[in-house]
Design a protein around this motif. Structure first.
Motif, PDB file in Angstrom:
ATOM      1  N   SER A   1      37.056  16.313  64.127  1.00 39.85           N
ATOM      2  CA  SER A   1      37.197  15.079  63.342  1.00 39.85           C
ATOM      3  C   SER A   1      38.158  15.252  62.176  1.00 39.85           C
ATOM      4  O   SER A   1      39.015  14.388  61.931  1.00 39.85           O
ATOM      5  N   GLU A   2      38.061  16.360  61.430  1.00 38.33           N
ATOM      6  CA  GLU A   2      38.929  16.542  60.266  1.00 38.33           C
ATOM      7  C   GLU A   2      40.390  16.703  60.677  1.00 38.33           C
ATOM      8  O   GLU A   2      41.306  16.273  59.961  1.00 38.33           O
ATOM      9  N   VAL A   3      40.622  17.307  61.849  1.00 34.45           N
ATOM     10  CA  VAL A   3      41.991  17.442  62.345  1.00 34.45           C
ATOM     11  C   VAL A   3      42.528  16.084  62.784  1.00 34.45           C
ATOM     12  O   VAL A   3      43.714  15.772  62.586  1.00 34.45           O
ATOM     13  N   GLN A   4      41.668  15.250  63.357  1.00 33.37           N
ATOM     14  CA  GLN A   4      42.097  13.904  63.725  1.00 33.37           C
ATOM     15  C   GLN A   4      42.570  13.132  62.499  1.00 33.37           C
ATOM     16  O   GLN A   4      43.594  12.437  62.540  1.00 33.37           O
ATOM     17  N   THR A   5      41.844  13.271  61.409  1.00 32.15           N
ATOM     18  CA  THR A   5      42.240  12.594  60.171  1.00 32.15           C
ATOM     19  C   THR A   5      43.603  13.093  59.700  1.00 32.15           C
ATOM     20  O   THR A   5      44.472  12.304  59.299  1.00 32.15           O
TER      21      THR A   5
ATOM     22  N   GLU B   1      54.521  14.010  57.051  1.00 31.27           N
ATOM     23  CA  GLU B   1      54.322  15.187  56.201  1.00 31.27           C
ATOM     24  C   GLU B   1      53.047  15.917  56.596  1.00 31.27           C
ATOM     25  O   GLU B   1      52.075  15.297  57.035  1.00 31.27           O
ATOM     26  N   VAL B   2      53.068  17.235  56.431  1.00 26.49           N
ATOM     27  CA  VAL B   2      51.872  18.042  56.663  1.00 26.49           C
ATOM     28  C   VAL B   2      51.497  18.759  55.375  1.00 26.49           C
ATOM     29  O   VAL B   2      52.354  19.043  54.532  1.00 26.49           O
TER      30      VAL B   2
ATOM     31  N   PRO C   1      41.866   4.485  65.260  1.00 23.99           N
ATOM     32  CA  PRO C   1      43.217   4.380  64.693  1.00 23.99           C
ATOM     33  C   PRO C   1      44.162   5.477  65.194  1.00 23.99           C
ATOM     34  O   PRO C   1      45.359   5.240  65.370  1.00 23.99           O
ATOM     35  N   LEU C   2      43.626   6.681  65.464  1.00 20.87           N
ATOM     36  CA  LEU C   2      44.467   7.758  65.963  1.00 20.87           C
ATOM     37  C   LEU C   2      44.951   7.446  67.378  1.00 20.87           C
ATOM     38  O   LEU C   2      46.122   7.673  67.703  1.00 20.87           O
ATOM     39  N   LEU C   3      44.062   6.907  68.207  1.00 16.16           N
ATOM     40  CA  LEU C   3      44.475   6.516  69.555  1.00 16.16           C
ATOM     41  C   LEU C   3      45.606   5.497  69.482  1.00 16.16           C
ATOM     42  O   LEU C   3      46.601   5.587  70.214  1.00 16.16           O
TER      43      LEU C   3
ATOM     44  N   LEU D   1      45.944  14.473  61.574  1.00 17.43           N
ATOM     45  CA  LEU D   1      46.970  14.029  62.518  1.00 17.43           C
ATOM     46  C   LEU D   1      47.380  12.590  62.224  1.00 17.43           C
ATOM     47  O   LEU D   1      48.572  12.237  62.283  1.00 17.43           O
ATOM     48  N   LEU D   2      46.415  11.754  61.916  1.00 16.26           N
ATOM     49  CA  LEU D   2      46.716  10.360  61.587  1.00 16.26           C
ATOM     50  C   LEU D   2      47.612  10.287  60.354  1.00 16.26           C
ATOM     51  O   LEU D   2      48.580   9.507  60.317  1.00 16.26           O
ATOM     52  N   ARG D   3      47.329  11.139  59.386  1.00 17.70           N
ATOM     53  CA  ARG D   3      48.150  11.157  58.168  1.00 17.70           C
ATOM     54  C   ARG D   3      49.575  11.627  58.471  1.00 17.70           C
ATOM     55  O   ARG D   3      50.546  11.073  57.957  1.00 17.70           O
ATOM     56  N   VAL D   4      49.717  12.621  59.336  1.00 11.92           N
ATOM     57  CA  VAL D   4      51.050  13.105  59.704  1.00 11.92           C
ATOM     58  C   VAL D   4      51.846  12.009  60.391  1.00 11.92           C
ATOM     59  O   VAL D   4      53.035  11.801  60.114  1.00 11.92           O
ATOM     60  N   LEU D   5      51.203  11.281  61.301  1.00 11.96           N
ATOM     61  CA  LEU D   5      51.887  10.211  62.015  1.00 11.96           C
ATOM     62  C   LEU D   5      52.323   9.093  61.070  1.00 11.96           C
ATOM     63  O   LEU D   5      53.345   8.437  61.304  1.00 11.96           O
TER      64      LEU D   5
END
Length: 546
Positions: free
Chosen positions: A265-269, A279-280, A315-317, A271-275
Motif C-alpha cells: 500500500s505505501e509503495v502504491q501511494t 519526482e521520487v 486512483p493508481l489504476l 507510485l501515484l505521487r511519482v506519476l
C-alpha cells in the motif's frame, strides 16, 4: 478503456479509438500447425469463397493454396501422402460446416476421432474454439474463424505467430509506442507481457535509453521502496552507501513494473505521487529527485477485484492505465502454436548441436514432429501459456536427442493428458460429432469414455472390442480406454489375440487392398491391425493406398 471483441465478449488490447468498435467479417480459415516441411507452420488459407458464395470448398494435396499472412506467394499442401481426392467443407445454416471425406480419400481425424463417410457436423461455436484436423497422420490443420485481414505494417515486433489476436496486439503497440502515456499490460502468467513492454520501448522515442524491468512480487516488502526509489546511506540498517533505485536507473528510458498488483500500500501511494509529479523521494531523504521515465506496468491480477478488497488503490489504476493492452492466452490463439513450437525448438536444438533437424528434409519421410503429438499440444489447456510451451518444447527436444522423431516421455504424456480443452471434442453416435461447450475450458466431456486407468487393468477382450469399436484407430482406442496411446501399442504387442501390421503377409495385404479398392479404413477393420501401421506397409509394398 478496454475493447470488447465481438465474438468473445472479453477485452483484448484496449484503447479509446472509434476504430476499435468496427466489427470485421469473420470467415472459416485453415491454418497449418504442422507439416512434414516444418517451415510451413503458420501458413493459412482463408475460405472466403465458401463464406461469400455459400459453395463447398475442397481440401487435398493440390488445393487450396496456403500463404503466410501478408506474404505474396501461396502454394497447396503438396504432401505426396495426401490424396488427390479431396475432402469437402460444406457451409451449413447458422454459420456451421459439414466435413465430408470420400471413401478412398485421405484419412482424417478430428480431435481423437476418425471421420467416417457419414461426415462431421461442426457448429460456429466449435469453429470459434478451433478444430484440429489431422490428415494422413502427417499434416495438422486448425479449422477456425478469423477476420479478413486489413493492411499490415510494422513487422512482428518480436512476437511470434500469425493469429489475428496477436496482430491486433502488434497494431496497438504501434499506436501507443511513440506516446508518453503510461501503459498497463494485462494477461495471464506466461503470456509474454515483458516482450510486449520491450516492443513498446524499442519502437518508441526512448529506444536509445535504458529498459529496466522489475518484478514487484519478487522484492522484499521491507526493501521495495528503496529498490524502486533509491535510498541514502544510513537510511536503514545495512544501507552502507547511497542506492540509486530502479526509477533513476531507468532515467531517459522505460521502466517495467511487473506484477504491479503485488505492490504494498505505501509503495502504491509513492507510485501515484511519482506519476503525478515526475519526482521520487529516496528513502531517508526529504529532497525530491526528478526522473524522466516511461512507465509500463504489467499484471495477471484482477485489479478491480483487488480494489474492491481494498488491496489496490483505484486512483493508481487510473493513472497506470493511460492505455491498456491485453496479451491473449495461448489457448485463444492456437494457430500460433506451430510457429511458436518451431521457434523454441530451433533455440533448443542449437543448444544441443542438432540445428540441422529443422533444415528442409525428405518430404516423403516420417515427420520429425509426429501429427499425434501436435494434436495433443493443440488440445492441452496451457495454464502456463507460452512460457510453459517453451518448457515442454525444451523437454521434448532434449528427451529425443539423436532420434528420428520427437518422443513423449512418461511425465510429459501425463501432463498433456491431464488438462485438455474441448477442441478435441466429445463423441456422439456417428455420423454426428459434437464438441463440449466452448466456455468449459480445462476439461473434456466424452460420453462413454473411461477415466484414467492403469494399462494392466485392460483385458485382452476389452482391448479387442474397443479397437473394433474405434475402427482400429489407436488414438481413439486410447481415449475410450482411458490409457495413453503408447500403452495401447504395448498391450497389442503382448496380446495373444492380436497381430501387428508387420505380421500380415504381402500376399494377404495385396489381396485385401484390391478387394477393398484401396480403402485403408476398410482394410484396417478387415485385417484388424493399426491403420497407421497398415498405411506404412502399403507404402513399403508400393501400393497406392492414399
Amino acid at each position: 478503456m478496454q475493447r470488447k471483441s465481438a465474438d468473445q465478449g472479453e477485452s483484448t488490447a484496449g484503447h479509446s479509438s472509434g476504430a476499435s468498435a468496427l466489427v470485421r467479417r469473420r470467415v472459416p480459415t485453415l491454418t497449418i500447425v504442422s507439416h512434414p516441411d516444418l517451415q510451413r507452420a503458420g501458413e493459412r488459407a482463408l475460405l472466403e469463397v465458401m463464406e461469400t458464395l455459400g459453395v463447398p470448398m475442397s481440401v487435398s494435396r493440390n488445393g487450396p493454396d496456403f500463404a503466410r499472412p501478408g506474404a505474396s506467394g501461396a502454394r497447396p499442401l503438396d504432401d505426396p501422402f495426401l490424396s488427390r481426392t479431396p475432402l469437402m467443407l460444406e457451409p451449413r445454416p447458422h454459420g456451421g460446416l459439414r466435413l465430408m471425406t470420400p471413401m478412398q480419400g485421405t484419412h482424417v481425424r478430428v480431435g481423437d476421432l476418425t471421420v467416417r463417410s457419414g461426415g462431421v457436423e461442426l457448429t460456429q461455436a466449435e469453429l470459434g474454439a478451433g478444430v484440429p484436423l489431422v490428415l494422413a497422420e502427417r499434416v495438422v490443420l486448425l479449422l477456425h474463424l478469423t477476420s479478413v485481414p486489413g493492411p499490415r505494417a510494422g513487422g512482428d515486433l518480436g512476437l511470434v505467430g500469425p493469429s489475428e489476436q496477436l496482430q491486433q496486439l502488434r497494431d496497438d503497440i504501434l499506436r501507443v509506442a511513440d506516446l508518453q502515456v503510461p501503459v498497463l499490460i494485462r494477461g495471464e502468467t506466461g503470456t509474454g507481457k515483458e516482450l510486449v513492454a520491450r516492443a513498446i520501448h524499442e519502437h518508441g522515442p526512448r529506444r536509445s535509453g535504458p529498459f529496466v524491468s522489475v518484478n514487484l512480487g519478487a522484492l522484499s516488502k521491507d526493501l521495495v521502496a528503496s529498490e524502486l526509489f533509491g535510498a541514502q546511506r544510513g537510511a536503514y540498517t545495512g544501507a552502507s552507501r547511497d542506492r540509486e533505485g530502479f526509477f533513476r536507473a531507468a532515467h531517459g528510458g522505460t521502466l517495467l513494473l511487473d506484477e504491479v498488483g503485488e505492490a504494498p500500500s505505501e509503495v502504491q501511494t509513492a507510485l501515484l505521487r511519482v506519476l503525478e509529479t515526475g519526482e521520487v523521494y529516496p528513502v531517508g531523504s526529504h529532497v525530491p529527485v526528478p526522473v524522466d521515465v516511461r512507465l509500463v506496468a504489467a499484471t495477471d491480477a484482477d485489479l478491480e477485484t483487488r480494489i474492491a478488497e481494498r488491496l489496490f488503490k483505484a486512483p493508481l489504476l487510473h493513472r497506470l492505465a493511460g492505455f491498456e493492452l491485453r496479451v491473449p492466452a495461448l489457448r485463444e490463439r492456437r494457430e500460433d502454436m506451430g510457429p511458436l513450437f518451431l521457434h523454441f525448438a530451433r533455440r533448443e536444438l542449437a543448444v544441443i548441436g542438432e540445428a540441422h533437424r529443422l533444415m528442409a528434409g525428405d518430404i516423403r519421410g516420417e515427420p520429425w514432429l509426429p501429427a499425434s503429438l501436435v494434436a495433443r499440444l493443440l488440445r492441452y489447456a496451457w495454464p502456463g501459456n507460452v512460457r510453459q510451451l517453451h518448457n515442454v518444447t525444451r523437454q521434448l527436444v532434449i528427451g529425443s536427442r539423436g532420434l528420428s522423431q520427437l518422443r513423449v516421455e512418461a511425465h510429459l504424456e501425463q501432463l498433456l493428458d491431464s488438462a485438455t480443452t474441448p477442441v478435441g471434442g466429445r463423441a456422439l453416435p456417428e455420423p454426428a460429432l459434437r464438441w463440449a461447450d466452448v466456455d468449459a475450458l480445462g476439461r473434456t466431456l466424452m460420453p462413454g469414455v473411461s477415466i484414467r486407468r492403469r494399462p494392466s487393468d485392460v483385458g485382452e477382450q476389452e482391448l479387442l472390442a474397443t479397437l473394433r469399436a474405434s475402427g482400429w484407430d489407436l488414438q481413439a482406442t486410447a481415449v475410450r480406454l482411458g490409457i495413453s496411446r503408447s500403452s495401447v501399442y504395448l498391450l497389442i504387442e503382448k496380446s495373444t489375440l492380436l497381430r501387428s501390421a508387420g505380421e500380415v503377409s504381402p500376399e494377404e495385404l495385396t489381396r485385401c487392398f484390391h478387394e477393398c479398392a484401396g480403402d485403408v479404413d476398410e482394410m484396417a477393420q478387415r485385417l484388424e491391425v493399426s491403420r497407421r501401421a497398415l498405411l506404412r506397409r502399403i507404402r513399403e509394398l508400393g501400393l497406392d493406398g492414399v
